[in-house]
Each structure stands twice: as structure tokens, then as C-alpha cells.
Write an enzyme that holds these catalytic residues in place. Structure first.
Site, PDB file in Angstrom:
ATOM      1  N   ASP A 127       0.854  -1.183   0.000  1.00 17.24           N
ATOM      2  CA  ASP A 127       0.000   0.000   0.000  1.00 17.24           C
ATOM      3  C   ASP A 127       0.892   1.236   0.000  1.00 17.24           C
ATOM      4  O   ASP A 127       1.946   1.246   0.643  1.00 17.24           O
ATOM      5  CB  ASP A 127      -0.888  -0.026   1.247  1.00 17.24           C
ATOM      6  N   ASP A 186      -1.865  -0.891   5.831  1.00 13.49           N
ATOM      7  CA  ASP A 186      -2.085  -0.373   7.182  1.00 13.49           C
ATOM      8  C   ASP A 186      -3.505   0.106   7.452  1.00 13.49           C
ATOM      9  O   ASP A 186      -3.820   0.466   8.586  1.00 13.49           O
ATOM     10  CB  ASP A 186      -1.128   0.790   7.448  1.00 13.49           C
ATOM     11  N   ASP A 206      -7.231  -1.500   3.151  1.00 12.75           N
ATOM     12  CA  ASP A 206      -6.311  -2.558   2.729  1.00 12.75           C
ATOM     13  C   ASP A 206      -6.781  -3.937   3.172  1.00 12.75           C
ATOM     14  O   ASP A 206      -6.241  -4.948   2.705  1.00 12.75           O
ATOM     15  CB  ASP A 206      -4.909  -2.311   3.308  1.00 12.75           C
TER      16      ASP A 206
END
Length: 712
Positions: free
Chosen positions: A397, A593, A597
Site C-alpha cells: 500500500d 495499514d 487494505d
């Protein structure tokens, strides 16, 4: 759309957001794509729908399994001490009493504590799917029955294997309890995610606004969203404007300006304005429910870490059963009689029970995971370790993982006669009354430079992305370039200033004239570049996923040398891209995080969450990095490879000694030397295999273990 189809869709939506209000979503175990707000039957196969998220009853089952494990430890450890003490010259109990005490201690461990294991072993035979539990059932029952027969018929105190059967059961129970506890914790986190949708909503009717339960909303209802409130359903704004915090879906820290015609999602936060929302999707149809479903279904489908042992056991069990039967028949045909044949057949089953098998995986995991924890790597899911060891692609990410996750001022572009200090001071003075993250970035930058913002009056936030304030007699305008253009400010000089990597652009005008442009970026972590390089050395392709715009994503990817990336991803889009890469032959892992996600973390074969991330990301991921540095990602990969290597070696040790003992147990030496299986040989084989497993696992604590995290 036909009336019939419209009616069905409307009916599905009228069930509405009961999932949020009642905390339940249901799915079909055979068709996981089916998602409903309430219990019923699957429309495809007719099977009853089951709760998608573990219920409180399942949490209770985890507690019961924990209690069984505790009792097994309290009884099994003293049993192990009593049985092993004579091997070092200690006799804690009188010789004849010792065997009876061992049997008494083993009975509750095997048949009450181990009841869940016996049930699984029985089902493995009934379903003709031999696995780890089949082997445990055969081995423990053979060890127990052989020991009971020896004690009752011969009165001997040597050749007893009560402690071996109990120790195996204790270790298997421990692994089962840890797995159950992990599922319960994940279910608790998912229930918290459901709570992101508020339980009440303001329904707009001709007679005024009425508060009602969110579960009573229908498709097409108009609801009023007030400043500071969470949005209860997916829908379209029909009147008003606002700034919506969508970070739980996109991961991006900046609120998004919304106005009439804009779509918003359940669970997001309304920061500023008030608006009317037409309900388009509710209940199981919301984007938030889709995220929950993806995570929960993926968690259900994960294979246990013991699959390697199961694979070996599926081959080993029928071979052992066949050898035992051959031994019995051979002795009868050779004239040894039923007694000698049966004794040798049972001995084959007994020696084939690898005492160290129960230690092979847990011991390596315990040592390796403990070593990882000392270096800020928390392992929650052993399956992630297994899958991470073979990962060929790691999707990262962008926001909060490769970057710091908060906007900071990156550049100042004044227009003559203004200086950088003038421009920053003007922007900070105007932004003093704003709660926007970009405003916070400007004010922090001014404070870092020792600039004290001036007092302004007449602060006004305007729909469309800007603010106005009065600094003495001068009017300040701060916002997007489009905002200044709409208010008659010439923006040609501002439009010449561009930044593809900027997360936000802040234009400033004084008395209708442009003063300059500030750019705000999400800073790349200092360790991100070295992470990408280390992944390449490990043979892992680095990829990037983000909900941010393409220009920003490209700038970050180019800076870090990432060639495989995708921007503008929704939470489900990230999960879909993980599936796409998997279909292209990559063995995927994901590091992220945020709540956005979690679907990708769930569908990836292995998952890593940053410790400062959201709770749902940490509960979804199998590995959590407790420290902000990205070095833990590389350490996790090396650790996983080292642990899996040790586990394979342990399984070899666990089976090797016993396999060598099987021919002796069958009586192959009897025609030549008159030797049958000696209990001492059996005990030595079991002890030696266990010592080998323990010693091999302890290598993970040393700096040369190959996992790259050293010994501390």
C-alpha cells in the site's frame, strides 16, 4: 430494468442495513459469494445461511478449548516428569505405583482434553481423508492400549508410553487453541468494523425529519447527514455539500469535497457541511459490507500451517496400517501364533507414532516467532509465515506503508512581489480556523519556520474547495485553483506551477490577485528505497496499490523504481488486483495499514500490517510490524523461509527414527538374532527424535539462522 427485477432488487435493499444495526451478516458455506442481512436459506443450494463473522458461541468454544489445553498441561507435564525421571536415575514414585499414576494422569488428558482431536481423527477416517489427526488418533491409541495391556497383564513398569501419548495430545491441543483464539479475535475486530455504520438515521419526510433505526431504511429514502456524523448507507447527495473523510476506504488522509450528484459510502465520516442523501445501497449491498465479507470469507478459507504434516501423514498412515496388517498375517503364517503376531502388529503402530511430530511444527514456530517478537515482528497467523516464504510478489500500500501517511508541505512557489515567507504566513493566517488536513500541514510548516500566523476575521468555508478570511482590510482566498478562478482571480501564473507528486495544491490570493501556490505531499519513508532493493535480492517483485490519483502514484513508483503498480483502487479493487496477479502466476503477499487494505490483506496468501495502522488491518493480517521501519518486512520474509526450512527438517527427524524402528517392531531381526522390539529401543527412538527436533529448532535463535534478524 424490468419491474420484476426492480422489485427483487428493492426487496433486497429493504432488508437494509440490519447488518450494522444487528451486527450480523450471513453467507452460504457452499456459495460464499451469497451475502445476506439475515438468516435464511441459500437461493442456489437451499442450505441454511451461516453467520459470516464468528459468533459469541464460537468465542466460547475458543475459551473451552483453552481450558482443555490448560488441564492437559497441568496433568501432562507432571506425567512427563514422572515417566522421564528414571532415565536420569531419579525415581519419584515407587516402581509399581508409578505406572498406575501415569495411567491415571493420562486418562483425562487423552479422553477429555483430547476429545476434539479424537472427533477430528474419527471424521478423517469416515471421510477417507487421512491427515495429521488420523496419525495422532492411531499413535496415541496404540501407545495408550499397549501401555494399559503391559501394565494390566504383565505388571511391568517399563515399556509404558502414557507420557508420549499425553505429550502429543497437549501439543496438538495447544496449536488448535492458538488457531481458535486467532479466529475469535478476528471475528471481534470484524464486529467492530460493522459498528462503523451508525445505528440511527434522520429520515426526511414531508412532515419533517424523524429519527429511526438504520435497519428500517429503504432504497430511495432521503436521509439528512449532519456535520460530524457517520454515513449510514451508500447513496447519492441530492442537496448540499460537504467534505467527507474517506480514509477508512481509500487510505488517503485528505477529505474529499462532495456536492450534489456525488456518491458517498456507509461508514465514512462527514466533516463539515449538512446534506441530503438518497439511499442507493444498504445492508449487504454496501461497500463496507463487501469489505467485511471479503475479509471474513478469506479468513475462513485459509489452510492451517500443519498442511505439510498432513500431506506426509496422508501417505504415512495407510502405509503403517498396511505394514501392521502384514506383520500380523506374516507371523500367523510363519507359525508365531496370534499372540506374537498381535504383539508385533501393535508394536508397529506404536513405533510408527512419531512422538516428535507434535513438537516438529510448534517448537520451530515458538522459537522463531519469539525471536521475531524481540525485533518488533509479531506473528499472529502461522499460515502467513508459510505462504510468505514462497511469495514471489509483495504488494505494498502506498499511503502509510511506503509513505508516512500524513500530508506535509513540500514546496512554496510565490508570485512577485510576495516571498516564500509572505506566502506561507498568509496561508497559515487564513487556515487558522480550518480543520482540513491540508490546513494542518500549512500551519505545522509555518511553526517549523518560526512564523507566527496573524489574527484573521470573517473566516468562511466555501463549497467547492476553499476558504476566505479577512486580514485587516485585505481579503484572503485560499483553496484550489478552480476555487480562485470562480471568484474572479486571474490564475494563469498559478496554472504554470505543477507537481505530479503533490497530494494537494493550495493556491493563495490577496485582494483578488494571485500570491502563489503551496504544494503538499505525503512523504516517502526513508527506508522505502532500501526495502525495494532488498526485495529484489530475495527474488520478490515489489508492487504498489493505492487509492490515490495516477499522477501521484506514478511519481512515487518512479522514485522507488517500482514498475508494477495500480492507482485509483477501491478496497475491493485492491483485492481484485491481488487476485489478478495471482492468476498471472505470482504467489502474492500484501503489506498495508488501513481498513481499505483489509480485503487485499485477506485475499493475499500472506499478509503484513504496519503496527500504526487500523485495528481491522492488524486483525486481518497474519504478521504485524510493531516498529515503523519497513525493515521488518524483509525480516519477516527471511524469518518465514528459515522457519519453514527448520520445520521440514524437524518432520524428517520426527519420522526418520520411527521409520527405522518399524522393521524391528515387525520382527525382521527375530529370525536372525531372536530379537523383537525392545521397549528401551522404542523409548530411545522417541526421545532421540524429540531431542533432535528441539535442538534443530533452537538454531533459529542464533545469528546464523538465515532469517536475517540475528540473535539480538
Amino acid at each position: 430494468m424490468s419491474d420484476c427485477c426492480h422489485h427483487d432488487h428493492n426487496k433486497a435493499a429493504t432488508t437494509s442495513v440490519a447488518s450494522a444495526a444487528e451486527g450480523s451478516l450471513y453467507t452460504c458455506p457452499m456459495h460464499p459469494e451469497i451475502l445476506a442481512d439475515k438468516a435464511g436459506d441459500c437461493p442456489k443450494c437451499g442450505m441454511p445461511l451461516e453467520p459470516l463473522i464468528p459468533s459469541l458461541e464460537e468465542d466460547g468454544e475458543s475459551s473451552l478449548l483453552g481450558n482443555r489445553t490448560l488441564v492437559a498441561a497441568l496433568l501432562g507435564l507432571p506425567l512427563l516428569v514422572i515417566a522421564m525421571a528414571p532415565m536420569v536415575g531419579l525415581h519419584l514414585l515407587p516402581e509399581r505405583l508409578s505406572g498406575w499414576v501415569e495411567m491415571a494422569l493420562s486418562l483425562p488428558v487423552l479422553f477429555w482434553c483430547g476429545a476434539p482431536i479424537w472427533i477430528k481423527g474419527w471424521h478423517s477416517f469416515v471421510g477417507a481423508q487421512l491427515n495429521m489427526f488420523s496419525l495422532i488418533m492411531i499413535g496415541t491409541s496404540a501407545a495408550f492400549l499397549q501401555s494399559v495391556a503391559t501394565l494390566l497383564l504383565g505388571g511391568a513398569t517399563h515399556g509404558l508410553y502414557f507420557e508420549a501419548a499425553s505429550t502429543i495430545m497437549l501439543l496438538i491441543l495447544l496449536g488448535q487453541w492458538l488457531e481458535a483464539r486467532g479466529r475469535a479475535r478476528a471475528g471481534s475486530s470484524l464486529r467492530e468494523l460493522l459498528d462503523l455504520t451508525p445505528p440511527r438515521a434522520l429520515l426526511v419526510t414531508p412532515g419533517g425529519d424523524h429519527e429511526l433505526s438504520v435497519s428500517s431504511l429503504h432504497l430511495g429514502d432521503l436521509i439528512r447527514i449532519l456535520p460530524g456524523g457517520k454515513i449510514p448507507a451508500d447513496g447519492t447527495i441530492t442537496e448540499g455539500w460537504s467534505s467527507i473523510d474517506e480514509s477508512m476506504l481509500t487510505g488517503e488522509p485528505l477529505p474529499v469535497e462532495k456536492q450534489s450528484g456525488s456518491r458517498v459510502s456507509a461508514g465514512t465520516l462527514n466533516r463539515q457541511g449538512s446534506f441530503l442523501l438518497r439511499v442507493d445501497s444498504a445492508g449487504a449491498g454496501t461497500l463496507l459490507s463487501g469489505i467485511i465479507a471479503t475479509v471474513a470469507q478469506a479468513q475462513r478459507s485459509r489452510a492451517p500451517f500443519q498442511q505439510l504434516a498432513d500431506k506426509v501423514a496422508s501417505i504415512f498412515v495407510p502405509i503403517v496400517l498396511g505394514l501392521s496388517a502384514i506383520t500380523l498375517i506374516t507371523w500367523i503364517l510363519l507359525g508365531g501364533g496370534w499372540v506374537m503376531g498381535l504383539q508385533s502388529a501393535v508394536a508397529v503402530l506404536l513405533i510408527a507414532c512419531p512422538c516428535a511430530l507434535g513438537l516438529a511444527t510448534p517448537m520451530a514456530l515458538m522459537v522463531g516467532i519469539g525471536q521475531a517478537a524481540r525485533h518488533g515482528i509479531l506473528v499472529r497467523d502461522a499460515a502467513s509465515l508459510q505462504n510468505l516464504s514462497s511469495a514471489t510478489l509483495l504488494a505494498l500500500d502506498k499511503t502509510g506503508t511506503l509513505t508516512e501517511g500524513r500530508p506535509t508541505l513540500s514546496s512554496i512557489h510565490p508570485i512577485t512581489p510576495f516571498t516564500e515567507i509572505d506566502l506561507l504566513s498568509l496561508a497559515a493566517s487564513a487556515e487558522r480556523g480550518s480543520e482540513h488536513p491540508l490546513a494542518h500541514a500549512v500551519i505545522r510548516a509555518a511553526e517549523d519556520r518560526g512564523i507566527q500566523p496573524d489574527q484573521t476575521t470573517g473566516f468562511t468555508a466555501w463549497p467547492g474547495g476553499g476558504i476566505s478570511a479577512d486580514l485587516g482590510e485585505r481579503e484572503l482566498l485560499v483553496g484550489s485553483i478552480a476555487f480562485l478562478r470562480e471568484r474572479g482571480v486571474p490564475v494563469a501564473d498559478l496554472e504554470k506551477i505543477t507537481s505530479d507528486s503533490a497530494s494537494g495544491l493550495i493556491a493563495v490570493a490577496v485582494e483578488g490577485k494571485p500570491a502563489g501556490l503551496l504544494t503538499v505531499e505525503d512523504t516517502i519513508r526513508p527506508s522505502a528505497a532500501s526495502l525495494i532493493a532488498e526485495l529484489g535480492l530475495l527474488g520478490v517483485t515489489a508492487a504498489m496499490l493505492t487509492g490515490d490519483r495516477e499522477e501521484t502514484a506514478r511519481a512515487v513508483a518512479d522514485h522507488l523504481g517500482i514498475t508494477l503498480w495500480k492507482a485509483g483502487c477501491s478496497p475491493q479493487g485492491k483485492a481484485g488486483q491481488i487476485r489478478t496477479w495471482a492468476s498471472e502466476g505470482y504467489r502474492t503477499a500484501m503489506a498495508g495499514d488501513g481498513i481499505n487494505d483489509s480485503p487485499a490483506l485477506a485475499v493475499a496468501s500472506a499478509s503484513i500490517a504496519m503496527g500504526a495502522g487500523s485495528d481491522i488491518a492488524k486483525e486481518t493480517a497474519g504478521i504485524i510490524l510493531l516498529r515503523p521501519s519497513l525493515e521488518g518486512i524483509v525480516g519477516s520474509i527471511r524469518l518465514s523461509r528459515a522457519i519453514l526450512k527448520v520445520i521440514r527438517q524437524n518432520l524428517l527427524f520426527a519420522f526418520a527414527y520411527n521409520i527405522l524402528g518399524i522393521p524391528i517392531a515387525a520382527g525382521i531381526l527375530y529370525p536372525f538374532f531372536g530379537l523383537l522390539l525392545s521397549p528401551m529401543i522404542a523409548a530411545a527412538a522417541m526421545s532421540l527424535s524429540s531431542v533432535s527436533v528441539i535442538t534443530n529448532s533452537l538454531r533459529l535463535r542464533h545469528g546464523d539462522n538465515g532469517c536475517g534478524i540475528g540473535s539480538g
